[in-house]
Design an enzyme around this catalytic site. Structure first.
Site, PDB file in Angstrom:
ATOM      1  N   ASP A 110       0.858  -1.416   0.108  1.00  0.00           N
ATOM      2  CA  ASP A 110       0.051  -0.227  -0.004  1.00  0.00           C
ATOM      3  C   ASP A 110       0.736   1.218   0.175  1.00  0.00           C
ATOM      4  OD1 ASP A 110      -2.684   1.245   0.043  1.00  0.00           O
ATOM      5  OD2 ASP A 110      -3.174   1.111   2.135  1.00  0.00           O
ATOM      6  N   HIS A 111      -0.046   2.458   0.440  1.00  0.00           N
ATOM      7  CA  HIS A 111       0.988   4.023   0.078  1.00  0.00           C
ATOM      8  C   HIS A 111       2.489   3.749   0.157  1.00  0.00           C
ATOM      9  CE1 HIS A 111      -2.920   6.019  -0.457  1.00  0.00           C
ATOM     10  NE2 HIS A 111      -4.083   4.719   0.841  1.00  0.00           N
ATOM     11  N   ASP A 145       3.203   5.816  -3.949  1.00  0.00           N
ATOM     12  CA  ASP A 145       2.121   7.802  -3.820  1.00  0.00           C
ATOM     13  C   ASP A 145       2.779   8.562  -4.209  1.00  0.00           C
ATOM     14  OD1 ASP A 145       0.344   9.320  -3.060  1.00  0.00           O
ATOM     15  OD2 ASP A 145      -0.312   8.353  -1.257  1.00  0.00           O
ATOM     16  N   GLU A 183      -3.965   8.413   7.995  1.00  0.00           N
ATOM     17  CA  GLU A 183      -3.258   6.849   7.855  1.00  0.00           C
ATOM     18  C   GLU A 183      -2.350   6.439   8.180  1.00  0.00           C
ATOM     19  OE1 GLU A 183      -5.643   2.968   5.661  1.00  0.00           O
ATOM     20  OE2 GLU A 183      -4.536   4.539   4.162  1.00  0.00           O
ATOM     21  N   HIS A 227      -9.458   8.987   4.114  1.00  0.00           N
ATOM     22  CA  HIS A 227      -8.992   7.533   5.085  1.00  0.00           C
ATOM     23  C   HIS A 227      -9.433   7.605   6.408  1.00  0.00           C
ATOM     24  CE1 HIS A 227      -5.176   6.917   2.564  1.00  0.00           C
ATOM     25  NE2 HIS A 227      -6.018   6.274   2.232  1.00  0.00           N
ATOM     26  N   GLY A 228      -9.949   6.423   6.826  1.00  0.00           N
ATOM     27  CA  GLY A 228     -10.951   6.634   8.142  1.00  0.00           C
ATOM     28  C   GLY A 228     -12.008   6.901   8.602  1.00  0.00           C
ATOM     29  N   HIS A 266     -10.332   4.618  -3.324  1.00  0.00           N
ATOM     30  CA  HIS A 266      -8.646   4.617  -1.807  1.00  0.00           C
ATOM     31  C   HIS A 266     -10.270   5.081  -0.957  1.00  0.00           C
ATOM     32  CE1 HIS A 266      -4.838   4.106  -2.611  1.00  0.00           C
ATOM     33  NE2 HIS A 266      -5.139   3.556  -3.150  1.00  0.00           N
ATOM     34  N   SER A 269     -13.289   2.628   3.831  1.00  0.00           N
ATOM     35  CA  SER A 269     -14.719   2.539   4.649  1.00  0.00           C
ATOM     36  C   SER A 269     -15.791   3.604   5.277  1.00  0.00           C
ATOM     37  CB  SER A 269     -13.390   2.331   6.240  1.00  0.00           C
ATOM     38  OG  SER A 269     -12.717   1.428   5.880  1.00  0.00           O
ATOM     39  N   ASN A 288      -9.660  -0.643  -1.056  1.00  0.00           N
ATOM     40  CA  ASN A 288      -9.078  -0.603  -0.488  1.00  0.00           C
ATOM     41  C   ASN A 288      -9.719  -0.349   1.228  1.00  0.00           C
ATOM     42  OD1 ASN A 288      -6.854  -0.402  -2.202  1.00  0.00           O
ATOM     43  ND2 ASN A 288      -5.843   1.259  -0.561  1.00  0.00           N
TER      44      ASN A 288
END
Length: 360
Positions: A110-111, A145, A183, A227-228, A266, A269, A288
């Site tokens: 990942d990233h 990234d 993240e 993210h999150g 991306h 969540s 992701n």
């Protein structure tokens, strides 16, 4: 016809043309493959178990921090030593165990931001060594990234890495436009809102540069991703922008294919099923998932501990008697397994949401 019909390797870690054909098939049949961030053998088997039971392909990936954790928190990460060592050891473990689950697995990292490029360099060293011995890279794919850098530097550097990966037919995922939030030590909570939405012209510039090197690449285009998990309304996703990216590139290259790009979602969540569906309709082949799965893993362990508190405070003695042993409650194989079960259930939910279930 299903996924297994278009793969030369039916189970275990797949590479090269199998990865390309899997993503082509996913795009054509409108499903996306969840990419599960793992940090241990326990989270690996939870992911594999879910995919096996759902008759699905799966992507297993490690972040730089997750890789270091796989090596052990007591190992120094000077010069990315722990992250390189952990990623390589995890890759060998996943390669060893994945065939037992009878499903195709994409092994991904990942990233990798600019400051983490030594981590990617170390893994590519391992890929090239493995390739010399086995005719394929250790990892199926990597992600670079450089979305925080200017576009020209991002594309030029990514192209150099794709040139290194191309002889191994190794997939490379890149990001243009920033995924917000925080993240794994990368904090983009304060970026300008405009940076969260990539423009079609930028996507085409990426495609033009990378397609001249290799067809083995995908693009994580920003469309408001964060993210999150946040309160409803705090994140403004616009997956319809992905359709504009596809249309723009199709016109520029005069393609007969309606969706020439392989796109990545991306910050999955907390997103709605409709947002996932719209993204997949527009050519997203990989989503992701991390935050939701971290919480799902916790819930199984948390609920077990809370319900068995009187049985885990000491080795002997519980409400059933002062001489009753508690080993069957404090044995890690018992309570860790509870986390695996709840994480696996959440992965299965994603496989259904993304239309990946029963695609084998």
């Amino acid at each position: 016809m299903g996924v297994l019909d278009i793969l030369t390797r039916k189970k275990g870690v797949i590479v090269g043309d199998d990865v390309l054909n899997l993503f082509k098939y996913a795009k054509e049949h409108k499903f996306a493959i969840p990419a599960i961030n793992v940090t241990s053998s326990s989270t690996v088997v939870a992911s594999l178990e879910a995919a096996r039971d759902a008759k699905s392909p799966i992507i297993i990936q490690m972040s730089q921090g997750g890789s270091a954790y796989f090596a052990g928190k007591g190992v120094s990460n000077t010069d990315q030593f722990a992250s390189i060592s952990g990623a390589i050891s995890a890759a060998h473990y996943i390669r060893s165990i994945a065939p037992a689950y009878g499903i195709p697995v994409v092994l991904h990292t990942d990233h990798c931001a600019k400051k983490l490029l030594p981590w990617l360099d170390g893994m590519l060293d391992a890929d090239e060594k493995y390739f010399a011995e086995h005719g394929e890279p250790l990892f199926s794919s990597h992600m670079i990234d450089l979305s925080e850098e200017d576009k020209e530097h991002n594309i030029a550097t990514t192209k150099k890495y794709l040139e290194r990966a191309a002889p191994m037919k190794q997939w490379l995922e890149m990001e243009i436009g920033i995924t917000g939030g925080e993240e794994d030590g990368v904090d983009n909570t304060g970026v300008d809102n405009s940076s969260l939405y990539t423009q079609p012209e930028d996507i085409y510039d990426v495609y033009a540069a990378l397609s001249s090197v290799s067809p083995y690449f995908s693009i994580a285009a920003a469309f408001g991703n964060v993210h999150g998990v946040y309160k409803p309304g705090n994140v403004k996703l616009h997956p319809e922008l992905l359709g504009k990216h596809q249309a723009y590139t199709k016109e520029k290259i005069n393609s007969s294919e309606s969706k020439p790009l392989f796109l990545v979602f991306h910050g999955g969540s907390g997103s709605s099923k409709d947002e996932f569906k719209q993204g997949i309709e527009n050519g997203v082949v990989k989503v992701n998932l991390d935050t939701d799965l971290q919480y799902a893993y916790l819930t199984g362990i948390r609920d077990f501990v809370l319900s068995k508190t009187d049985y885990i405070m000491k080795q002997v003695g519980n409400p059933d008697g002062d001489d009753k042993p508690n080993k069957k409650y404090f044995d890690p194989r018992v309570w860790v397994r509870e986390g695996e079960k709840t994480m696996s259930a959440r992965v299965k939910e994603a496989l259904e949401d993304f239309n990946t279930a029963n695609q084998l």
